[in-house]
Design a protein around this motif. Structure first.
Motif, PDB file in Angstrom:
ATOM      1  N   TYR A  47      46.015  39.041  42.044  1.00 26.93           N
ATOM      2  CA  TYR A  47      46.403  39.276  40.647  1.00 26.93           C
ATOM      3  C   TYR A  47      47.915  39.139  40.503  1.00 26.93           C
ATOM      4  CZ  TYR A  47      41.670  41.013  40.000  1.00 26.93           C
ATOM      5  OH  TYR A  47      40.302  41.094  39.945  1.00 26.93           O
ATOM      6  N   GLN A  48      48.331  38.278  39.589  1.00 23.12           N
ATOM      7  CA  GLN A  48      49.749  38.020  39.340  1.00 23.12           C
ATOM      8  C   GLN A  48      50.220  38.849  38.150  1.00 23.12           C
ATOM      9  OE1 GLN A  48      52.146  35.513  40.800  1.00 23.12           O
ATOM     10  NE2 GLN A  48      53.361  37.044  39.716  1.00 23.12           N
ATOM     11  N   ILE A  49      51.273  39.622  38.349  1.00 18.83           N
ATOM     12  CA  ILE A  49      51.815  40.392  37.234  1.00 18.83           C
ATOM     13  C   ILE A  49      52.644  39.480  36.337  1.00 18.83           C
ATOM     14  CG2 ILE A  49      53.973  41.172  38.325  1.00 18.83           C
ATOM     15  CD1 ILE A  49      53.205  44.002  37.095  1.00 18.83           C
ATOM     16  N   SER A  50      52.662  39.779  35.057  1.00 19.39           N
ATOM     17  CA  SER A  50      53.277  38.871  34.082  1.00 19.39           C
ATOM     18  C   SER A  50      54.799  38.856  34.197  1.00 19.39           C
ATOM     19  CB  SER A  50      52.883  39.282  32.661  1.00 19.39           C
ATOM     20  OG  SER A  50      53.569  40.455  32.288  1.00 19.39           O
ATOM     21  N   ASP A  51      55.384  37.733  33.787  1.00 25.09           N
ATOM     22  CA  ASP A  51      56.837  37.592  33.813  1.00 25.09           C
ATOM     23  C   ASP A  51      57.510  38.595  32.884  1.00 25.09           C
ATOM     24  OD1 ASP A  51      56.795  35.592  35.670  1.00 25.09           O
ATOM     25  OD2 ASP A  51      56.958  33.954  34.224  1.00 25.09           O
TER      26      ASP A  51
END
Length: 260
Positions: free
Chosen positions: A173-177
């Protein structure tokens, strides 16, 4: 079996090589961890291990990473985060306004400072949020800046925030910029580097337990100095500050201490 030739000399070598004072750590725990790592590297003496990490940057980075305790997850101990959101944040905002100065000390892989941003975003606009996040370990700071986590790490993130701020990438899961850019990551050694000043909230959880009682007191004194009056120190569920009054704190609630 490791030939423990001279641990005292080893401590001096590491102080010179890495700037880390092993005298400030509980010796039994730290020595056991170091011995395990040395044995894994098929090295028989402390002197040989120092020679290895001097010539091999990858082994040196492995040593620093192993030495520092990098166990982290988002919203670790969720009940404490409920107190933070329900009581501490509203009080701090009332006292200091929306632009709180927050320091996440010994932030590990970024789970904690990113959790702070998301939790605070429910009460103030993201544009008002800036978290200083520090750790002694460059490798974990690099991981934190990437912001990619497994499912277990984000298990305690509230569903609405998980949907809003994470994107599934394969099994991760990639956390948002927009969350990432609210956090400034820096290398920092709690034992020797200058502390930020004028903080409204300092979060340092489940780290200080690894230090000696003398080193703990020094760190807590520095945290006290780094906070504004009325600011709050948030510690971990494995920790206690028995002499908090002598250090200049009032107990706010369990694991939260307010600077007098």
């Amino acid at each position: 079996m490791l030939e423990t030739d001279n641990y005292e000399k080893f401590k001096k070598d590491i102080l010179q090589l890495a700037g880390i004072d092993l005298n400030s750590y509980k010796e039994k725990q730290m020595r056991r961890r170091i011995n395990t790592l040395i044995t894994k590297n098929n090295v028989k003496t402390y002197n040989d291990y120092v020679a290895l990490i001097k010539k091999d940057k990858e082994k040196f980075d492995q040593f620093i990473n192993f030495l520092t305790i990098n166990v982290s997850e988002f919203y670790r101990n969720p009940d404490q985060w409920k107190i933070l959101e329900g009581q501490v944040f509203p009080e701090l905002i009332k006292k200091f306004g929306k632009n709180l100065k927050i320091w996440s000390a010994a932030c590990s892989t970024g789970d904690e400072p990113y959790s702070l941003v998301m939790a605070l975003s429910r009460q103030v606009p993201l544009a008002n949020i800036k978290i200083i996040a520090t750790d002694i370990d460059n490798q974990v700071l690099d991981t934190a800046r990437i912001g990619l986590y497994n499912e277990k790490s984000i298990a305690s993130v509230p569903d609405d925030l998980k949907k809003k701020y994470f994107t599934k990438v394969g099994s991760s899961y990639q956390i948002s910029d927009e969350i990432k850019k609210r956090v400034e990551f820096k290398k920092h050694d709690l034992l020797k580097d200058p502390y930020p000043s004028g903080c409204n909230l300092i979060v340092c959880r489940n780290v200080v337990i690894y230090f000696t009682e003398e080193a703990k007191d020094v760190i807590y004194q520095k945290f006290h100095k780094a906070l504004q009056p009325g600011g709050v120190l948030f510690i971990g569920s494995t920790e206690q500050i028995m002499n908090y009054r002598e250090l200049g704190f009032d107990r706010h609630t369990s694991f939260f201490f307010e600077k007098k």
